[in-house]
Scaffold this active site. Structure first.
Site, PDB file in Angstrom:
ATOM      1  N   ALA A 208       0.577  -1.090   0.387  1.00 17.23           N
ATOM      2  CA  ALA A 208      -0.038  -0.363   0.345  1.00 17.23           C
ATOM      3  C   ALA A 208       0.784   1.478  -0.147  1.00 17.23           C
ATOM      4  CB  ALA A 208      -1.306  -0.220   1.338  1.00 17.23           C
TER       5      ALA A 208
ATOM      6  N   ASP B  61       0.956  -1.651  13.110  1.00 16.16           N
ATOM      7  CA  ASP B  61       0.470  -1.139  11.345  1.00 16.16           C
ATOM      8  C   ASP B  61      -0.830  -0.216  11.379  1.00 16.16           C
ATOM      9  OD1 ASP B  61       1.754  -0.178   9.205  1.00 16.16           O
ATOM     10  OD2 ASP B  61       1.269  -2.415   8.130  1.00 16.16           O
TER      11      ASP B  61
ATOM     12  N   ILE C   4      -3.751  -5.101   0.921  1.00 14.14           N
ATOM     13  CA  ILE C   4      -3.996  -4.827   2.031  1.00 14.14           C
ATOM     14  C   ILE C   4      -3.125  -3.605   2.558  1.00 14.14           C
ATOM     15  CG2 ILE C   4      -3.540  -5.481   4.791  1.00 14.14           C
ATOM     16  CD1 ILE C   4      -3.519  -8.116   4.158  1.00 14.14           C
TER      17      ILE C   4
ATOM     18  N   GLY D  57      -2.147  -1.166   5.898  1.00 16.17           N
ATOM     19  CA  GLY D  57      -2.333  -1.571   6.923  1.00 16.17           C
ATOM     20  C   GLY D  57      -3.124  -2.075   8.007  1.00 16.17           C
TER      21      GLY D  57
END
EC number: 3.5.1.25
Length: 368
Positions: free
Chosen positions: A126, A260, A294, A296
């Site tokens: 990401a 995260d 994904i 985080g």
């Protein structure tokens, strides 16, 4: 609120039935009790990889938003937090360093973690691909100088041109070089560790997968005692069995739990921003709107602690070490991360069923 008079107190060496005596902002003593314990007292959490929470983000370098995010995670047990940025233009990295420096000096933040921009295009996840680039020692030097101790950690893909030189430079400057978002081979990963890399960013995620004939970075990181490995304890990033395996493979003194967490943590499902990329949050998962990668997590350290115990089956003292003691050692913090006389009184009170009951930071209870 008061500390329970009889609880299971997790110290660095053993679990003691009793309580913790606090004098000012320090732990004065741990006293034993013969009464039946009514819960747990563990050290405050230390999160070395967090991008925001409660609608606020660290990634734009805004000091007010940083205060909001840090206060939110403090209420959920994170008594020491690092501000993690994502891959960004140099001007933003520099302005964020300058904006966060007073917060580090004040104690709101423990420092800055630059997750990028020196990352693999193939494993960027990401991270905004437009911001990725090769490491530049002159650029890194400017950030370190502007931060005056604020820059604590930097994630680098060691296969990028100039990466080994950058890792060597970071090591000399006392900044943690962390291997992550990488497509590196086993051998290149070993070379990065030899150059001074001492951490690994969210192991398994954003990395070339393990293959028995082409092992890649994962076994090199898990097997080397010079490396502290981050793990994200939510079932989105890691199957609980993988978390349990990784914990036992690397051992708690070389493993760290991180969130995260992004700005959507603690917020309703919907659309959010991460480093200029649109993120959609639904059913406990944050993913890029365009490709589903994904992006985080939306967990707190409190959530991660409970997940590691209840889903992965890891014993509470070991989880506490990964969530407090080991990250303190990695950051070189000498007065937090454990329950011992003389340490700062950062304490969490948990019920028998692992519900967070109270958060104390520097001897003061936090309004929750």
């Amino acid at each position: 609120m008061q500390l329970p008079t009889s609880a299971r107190v997790v110290t660095p060496d053993l679990v003691i039935n009793g309580t913790v005596q606090v004098d000012g902002d320090r732990i004065a003593a741990i006293t034993e009790s013969e009464a039946e314990p009514t819960g747990w007292i563990i050290p405050g959490f230390i999160d070395i990889h967090c991008h925001g929470g409660n609608g606020a983000t660290y990634t734009t370098g805004d000091a007010d938003q940083a205060r909001t995010a840090a206060a939110f995670h403090l209420r959920h047990g994170t008594t020491t937090t690092m501000a993690s940025l994502v891959s960004s233009p140099f001007d933003l990295m520099l302005s964020a360093t300058k904006a966060f420096r007073p917060l580090v000096e004040e104690g709101v933040l423990a420092g800055i973690h630059f997750e990028g921009p020196y990352l693999s295009d193939a494993r960027c996840g990401a991270q905004n691909p437009a911001a990725l680039r090769d490491p530049d020692v002159k650029e890194i030097d400017q950030l370190i100088e502007a931060g005056a101790g604020t820059v604590k950690m930097m994630t680098i893909a060691p296969e990028r041109d100039g990466a080994i030189e950058a890792i060597e430079y970071l090591s000399v400057q006392g900044v943690i070089a962390s291997i992550g978002h990488t497509d590196a081979s086993f051998e290149v990963t070993q070379a990065a560790i030899a150059a001074g890399a001492t951490a690994a960013t969210h192991v398994f995620n954003g990395m070339r997968p393990f293959n028995h004939r082409d092992p890649g970075p994962i076994p090199a990181l898990l097997d080397d005692p010079r490396v502290v490995c981050e793990f994200i304890p939510d079932p989105v990033h890691l199957h609980p069995g993988t978390l349990a395996f990784a914990t036992h493979a690397s051992c708690a003194p070389w493993a760290v739990l991180v969130t995260d967490a992004m700005s959507a943590t603690g917020m309703p499902d919907g659309d959010y921003d991460l480093g200029g990329l649109k993120v959609r949050v639904a059913e406990g998962a944050a993913r890029l709107a365009d490709d589903g990668s994904i992006a985080g997590s939306v967990i707190t350290m409190d959530d991660g602690f409970r997940n590691a115990v209840e889903l992965a089956g890891i014993e509470i003292p070991m989880v506490s070490q990964m969530a407090s003691g080991t990250p303190a050692e990695l950051l070189g913090l000498t007065d937090v991360g454990q329950i011992s006389p003389g340490m700062r009184a950062d304490l969490l009170v948990y019920s028998e069923d692992l519900k967070l009951q109270g958060v104390m930071r520097a001897g003061e209870w936090i309004e929750r």
